[in-house]
Motif scaffolding. Structure first.
Motif, PDB file in Angstrom:
ATOM      1  N   PRO A 183      34.372  47.625  36.242  1.00  0.00           N
ATOM      2  CA  PRO A 183      34.850  48.834  35.564  1.00  0.00           C
ATOM      3  C   PRO A 183      35.303  49.929  36.534  1.00  0.00           C
ATOM      4  N   GLU A 184      34.841  49.860  37.794  1.00  0.00           N
ATOM      5  CA  GLU A 184      35.194  50.893  38.771  1.00  0.00           C
ATOM      6  C   GLU A 184      36.281  50.424  39.743  1.00  0.00           C
ATOM      7  N   TRP A 185      37.064  49.414  39.365  1.00  0.00           N
ATOM      8  CA  TRP A 185      38.016  48.849  40.317  1.00  0.00           C
ATOM      9  C   TRP A 185      39.049  49.868  40.779  1.00  0.00           C
ATOM     10  N   SER A 186      39.427  50.811  39.934  1.00  0.00           N
ATOM     11  CA  SER A 186      40.435  51.797  40.351  1.00  0.00           C
ATOM     12  C   SER A 186      39.949  52.616  41.536  1.00  0.00           C
ATOM     13  N   TYR A 187      38.636  52.840  41.608  1.00  0.00           N
ATOM     14  CA  TYR A 187      38.081  53.543  42.765  1.00  0.00           C
ATOM     15  C   TYR A 187      37.860  52.602  43.941  1.00  0.00           C
ATOM     16  N   ARG A 188      37.202  51.466  43.684  1.00  0.00           N
ATOM     17  CA  ARG A 188      36.822  50.590  44.784  1.00  0.00           C
ATOM     18  C   ARG A 188      38.017  49.910  45.453  1.00  0.00           C
ATOM     19  N   LEU A 189      39.021  49.568  44.657  1.00  0.00           N
ATOM     20  CA  LEU A 189      40.161  48.819  45.191  1.00  0.00           C
ATOM     21  C   LEU A 189      41.420  49.663  45.323  1.00  0.00           C
ATOM     22  N   GLY A 190      41.458  50.799  44.632  1.00  0.00           N
ATOM     23  CA  GLY A 190      42.630  51.657  44.746  1.00  0.00           C
ATOM     24  C   GLY A 190      43.898  50.989  44.267  1.00  0.00           C
ATOM     25  N   TYR A 191      44.867  50.929  45.148  1.00  0.00           N
ATOM     26  CA  TYR A 191      46.190  50.413  44.784  1.00  0.00           C
ATOM     27  C   TYR A 191      46.282  48.887  44.906  1.00  0.00           C
ATOM     28  N   LYS A 192      45.259  48.231  45.433  1.00  0.00           N
ATOM     29  CA  LYS A 192      45.341  46.800  45.758  1.00  0.00           C
ATOM     30  C   LYS A 192      45.786  45.918  44.582  1.00  0.00           C
ATOM     31  N   PRO A 193      45.215  46.033  43.374  1.00  0.00           N
ATOM     32  CA  PRO A 193      45.682  45.150  42.285  1.00  0.00           C
ATOM     33  C   PRO A 193      47.164  45.327  41.969  1.00  0.00           C
ATOM     34  N   PHE A 194      47.657  46.563  42.047  1.00  0.00           N
ATOM     35  CA  PHE A 194      49.082  46.798  41.796  1.00  0.00           C
ATOM     36  C   PHE A 194      49.919  46.139  42.883  1.00  0.00           C
ATOM     37  N   ARG A 195      49.460  46.262  44.121  1.00  0.00           N
ATOM     38  CA  ARG A 195      50.181  45.629  45.231  1.00  0.00           C
ATOM     39  C   ARG A 195      50.169  44.113  45.083  1.00  0.00           C
ATOM     40  N   ASP A 196      49.016  43.552  44.714  1.00  0.00           N
ATOM     41  CA  ASP A 196      48.923  42.089  44.565  1.00  0.00           C
ATOM     42  C   ASP A 196      49.835  41.580  43.445  1.00  0.00           C
ATOM     43  N   LEU A 197      49.999  42.387  42.395  1.00  0.00           N
ATOM     44  CA  LEU A 197      50.837  41.978  41.266  1.00  0.00           C
ATOM     45  C   LEU A 197      52.304  42.333  41.466  1.00  0.00           C
ATOM     46  N   GLY A 198      52.593  43.155  42.467  1.00  0.00           N
ATOM     47  CA  GLY A 198      53.973  43.520  42.743  1.00  0.00           C
ATOM     48  C   GLY A 198      54.578  44.465  41.729  1.00  0.00           C
ATOM     49  N   THR A 199      53.740  45.294  41.089  1.00  0.00           N
ATOM     50  CA  THR A 199      54.236  46.234  40.084  1.00  0.00           C
ATOM     51  C   THR A 199      53.301  47.423  39.992  1.00  0.00           C
ATOM     52  N   ALA A 219      50.236  53.205  37.709  1.00  0.00           N
ATOM     53  CA  ALA A 219      50.165  53.866  39.012  1.00  0.00           C
ATOM     54  C   ALA A 219      51.556  54.281  39.468  1.00  0.00           C
ATOM     55  N   ASP A 220      52.402  54.621  38.513  1.00  0.00           N
ATOM     56  CA  ASP A 220      53.773  55.061  38.789  1.00  0.00           C
ATOM     57  C   ASP A 220      53.919  56.501  38.288  1.00  0.00           C
ATOM     58  N   ALA A 221      54.348  57.408  39.159  1.00  0.00           N
ATOM     59  CA  ALA A 221      54.397  58.832  38.815  1.00  0.00           C
ATOM     60  C   ALA A 221      55.391  59.116  37.696  1.00  0.00           C
ATOM     61  N   VAL A 249      45.972  52.854  27.323  1.00  0.00           N
ATOM     62  CA  VAL A 249      46.852  53.063  28.473  1.00  0.00           C
ATOM     63  C   VAL A 249      46.107  53.946  29.467  1.00  0.00           C
ATOM     64  N   SER A 250      45.773  53.401  30.624  1.00  0.00           N
ATOM     65  CA  SER A 250      44.991  54.132  31.624  1.00  0.00           C
ATOM     66  C   SER A 250      45.887  54.642  32.744  1.00  0.00           C
ATOM     67  N   LEU A 251      45.815  55.949  32.984  1.00  0.00           N
ATOM     68  CA  LEU A 251      46.455  56.525  34.160  1.00  0.00           C
ATOM     69  C   LEU A 251      45.485  56.296  35.310  1.00  0.00           C
ATOM     70  N   SER A 252      45.778  55.334  36.139  1.00  0.00           N
ATOM     71  CA  SER A 252      44.816  54.822  37.106  1.00  0.00           C
ATOM     72  C   SER A 252      44.688  55.716  38.333  1.00  0.00           C
ATOM     73  N   GLY A 253      43.426  55.854  38.798  1.00  0.00           N
ATOM     74  CA  GLY A 253      43.196  56.547  40.055  1.00  0.00           C
ATOM     75  C   GLY A 253      43.850  55.841  41.227  1.00  0.00           C
ATOM     76  N   GLY A 254      44.276  54.597  41.028  1.00  0.00           N
ATOM     77  CA  GLY A 254      44.981  53.884  42.082  1.00  0.00           C
ATOM     78  C   GLY A 254      46.265  54.561  42.502  1.00  0.00           C
ATOM     79  N   ILE A 255      46.805  55.426  41.647  1.00  0.00           N
ATOM     80  CA  ILE A 255      48.049  56.129  42.000  1.00  0.00           C
ATOM     81  C   ILE A 255      47.829  57.058  43.190  1.00  0.00           C
ATOM     82  N   HIS A 256      46.593  57.505  43.383  1.00  0.00           N
ATOM     83  CA  HIS A 256      46.288  58.378  44.511  1.00  0.00           C
ATOM     84  C   HIS A 256      46.292  57.636  45.838  1.00  0.00           C
ATOM     85  N   ARG A 257      46.406  56.304  45.766  1.00  0.00           N
ATOM     86  CA  ARG A 257      46.479  55.516  47.004  1.00  0.00           C
ATOM     87  C   ARG A 257      47.716  54.613  46.987  1.00  0.00           C
ATOM     88  N   ASN A 258      48.712  55.045  46.254  1.00  0.00           N
ATOM     89  CA  ASN A 258      49.997  54.355  46.245  1.00  0.00           C
ATOM     90  C   ASN A 258      50.812  54.854  47.438  1.00  0.00           C
TER      91      ASN A 258
END
Length: 631
Positions: A79-95, A111-113, A452-461
């Motif tokens: 449940p905390e992946w957006s913090y622990r992994l940041g942008y990594k899942p988006f990078r792995d998926l290429g989107t 994770a797109d502004a 629809v989650s505005l992911s904290g991963g955007i802060h590490r995009n």
């Protein structure tokens, strides 16, 4: 025979649920694919109560699967992946936007502004998923847990409490309570240098006491204030509560509110009157706390209502006064609002104004203790800004803008970038109303009835947070994963003047002031969202900024914060080590490695993201007496 029938029934139930789950998953996968986005399939809905409560059991078991069987789907079960992994899942998926299909729910992560801005400016198209916010309706409906016309009513009711004119009181109260916090940590003589085993507990108290006074006119005395000055007395400016339990109560004010906020998840189990009869002490405590804080709010409400009816005025933010005046509740024939609407809003404002700010202060102290050169720059900036002025002479009008334009604000912003209190800001689409959006010139569709989650991963995009040209990693991590407040300090003229949201109804009023200073680095709109964005951005944003920067000024004008190393060496052993030498640095590095590990592995969310089940001890030492400053 009876046992056979029972086993057969159980098998039939299991088979039915498996079949039903498979059928629902197949349907949800097809719907998710209709979006045109990348789709990840999960066996469970990660935001379900069952998974949130039990994932600590299942995740270690699933981690034993062979690496070939794991992938992004496994990462997203945390449940905390957006913090622990940041942008990594988006990078792995290429989107920068993807959809997750599970048997019970479809979710999307953003994770797109550009897409974030589309979502936050289309309030009616992307409402909150209210089924996830019912836990906040303990005392009544409120601005956080409503939507549509009901939300507009609550927003109009609460917005006037957060105007710019109230920030002077917030500034003064934050200075007072920050000085009390420092005295708690360093003793009456200010020398201190004792280990603070649980700084999070004390920063929670600090934030609780500030919002109590600035928002409700309740001055809560610190335990050491009572020891130094005796029992507190009520004044005309504010009701005052200390350790004494008032007549008719079972808990004092700070105990009631502290117990409630620290254990709020238990309030979802049963009504408080049932919790008080539980065989478990924690249940009885939180049940009593819910009742007790409600009683305190009833008393404050009645006192304020009588005060307003008699024509007397009050100072500062006066949340209750503003709520009562704005509600028209004095004339019950002219309003649809009820007492519970005011108490419900009072509670969520207390909750939000307490826990989120406390977290930012706590984690900023940890980050600065772990990054001594940034702390050194913080000292230099505050000394340049405030000089030798006594804190009682600091001015909101003169001094806050300068703190907001320099290193204190950079530290606050960077802490919020890495550790925003709510790591996924939840929106949704309405059933039967799919929503189109654009990304990189292409059109996509969010299906109806999804989260629809505005992911904290955007802060590490890295698209929005570029590394400096000469950056070289020393630990294998990219620049975006490091605490580097200096990224916010730019040698450039201030950017354009702040433009607030153009509200469709002026009475809704947005939070005053910008997210970040125009003198600092200005992120792409939608890429920095610790306070959310758009119509439903945090109404207490400026309140929090004023409170945090005032606390920074008090602490770092006189003190340094260091990681406590008691676990690795005694004070006597440290004193024998050469100042700035390898031995001291090795001990400090062990404490830093431990802090890094705990910040990565033990963080968890109940309401906000915090350390769970552990602490990172620190020390406050007078400037010039630091044990661990390294070039």
């Amino acid at each position: 025979m009876a046992l056979l029938l029972v086993l057969s029934a159980l098998c039939a139930i299991v088979i039915y649920h498996l079949f039903n789950g498979y059928r629902n998953l197949t349907r949800n996968i097809a719907i998710a694919k209709s979006s045109g986005l990348r789709v990840v399939v999960l066996p469970v809905y990660v935001n379900s109560v069952v998974w949130l409560a039990t994932n600590i059991v299942w995740l270690p078991l699933l981690a034993k699967l062979p690496a070939s069987c794991k992938g992004v789907w496994f990462d997203l079960l945390d449940p905390e992946w957006s913090y622990r992994l940041g942008y990594k899942p988006f990078r792995d998926l290429g989107t920068d936007v993807f959809v997750v299909a599970s048997p019970s729910r479809i979710s999307a992560f953003v994770a797109d502004a550009e897409v974030v801005t589309q979502i936050t400016t289309r309030r009616n198209d992307f409402p909150k998923p209210l089924h996830l916010y019912t836990r906040l309706n303990i005392y009544g409906r409120n601005v956080v847990a409503t939507e549509g016309t009901e939300w507009r009513m609550h927003r109009k009711l609460t917005a006037p409490s957060f105007g710019e004119k109230n920030n002077e009181l917030v500034f003064v109260e934050s200075i007072h309570h920050a000085r009390c916090l420092v005295r708690l940590w360093t003793g009456p003589d200010g020398c201190g240098e004792d280990t603070i085993k649980d700084p999070a507990l004390d920063t929670m108290r600090f934030a609780l006491y500030v919002i109590s006074r600035a928002g409700f006119g309740v001055r809560v005395a610190w335990p050491h204030e009572e020891e130094e000055h005796g029992e507190v007395e009520t004044t005309e400016a504010a009701s005052m509560f200390g350790s004494q339990v008032p007549e008719g109560h079972k808990m004092n004010y700070r105990e009631a509110l502290g117990s409630l906020l620290e254990n709020i998840m238990w309030t979802q189990m049963a009504p408080p009157e049932y919790l008080t009869k539980s065989p478990f002490k924690i249940h009885r405590t939180v049940g009593t706390a819910v009742i007790e804080w409600g009683n305190y709010m009833d008393e404050l409400f009645d006192a304020k209502k009588e005060e307003i009816a008699s024509g007397r005025s009050t100072d500062g933010m006066d949340l209750f006064g503003t709520l009562i005046r704005g509600s028209g509740i004095l004339d019950e024939k002219t309003t649809d609002l009820e007492r519970s609407d005011i108490l419900g809003n009072a509670f969520v404002i207390m909750l939000a104004g307490h826990e989120t700010t406390a977290n930012v202060l706590h984690f900023s102290l940890l980050f600065l203790a772990m990054n001594t050169q940034s702390q050194k720059r913080m000292h230099e900036d505050i000394e340049k800004t405030l000089g030798t002025k006594n804190p009682s002479d600091w001015s909101y009008d003169d001094d806050f803008p300068r703190l907001f334009n320099g290193m204190p604000a950079a530290v606050m912003n960077e802490t919020l970038r890495l550790l925003q209190p709510v790591i996924n800001i939840l929106k949704s689409t309405t059933a039967g109303r799919p929503q189109e959006f654009h990304m990189d010139g292409q059109q996509y569709t969010f299906p109806g009835d999804i989260d629809v989650s505005l992911s904290g991963g955007i802060h590490r995009n890295p698209k929005y947070w570029p590394a400096p040209p000469d950056y070289e990693s020393t630990d294998g991590l990219p620049d975006i994963d490091h605490f580097r407040p200096e990224r916010w300090l730019v040698d450039a003229k201030p950017t354009e003047a702040f433009e607030d949201i153009k509200y469709d109804d002026e009475d809704l009023r947005g939070p005053s002031g910008e997210d970040t200073s125009s003198h600092l680095f200005k992120p792409v709109k939608g890429s920095y969202i610790p306070f959310s964005d758009g119509y439903r951005s945090c109404i207490g944003r400026r309140f929090a900024q004023v409170e945090i920067l005032a606390a920074f000024a008090v602490i770092f004008s006189q003190y340094s914060v260091e990681l406590a190393v008691d676990e690795f060496a005694t004070d006597e052993e440290i004193e024998k080590m050469p100042v700035g030498g390898k031995e001291r640095k090795a001990v400090w590095q062990k404490a830093r490695d431990r802090a890094d590990h705990l910040l990565m592995k033990t963080m968890g969310s109940i309401i906000t993201l915090q350390l769970r089940g552990t602490t990172i001890p620190i020390r406050l030492v007078k400037k010039g007496r630091e044990r661990f400053l390294f070039e």
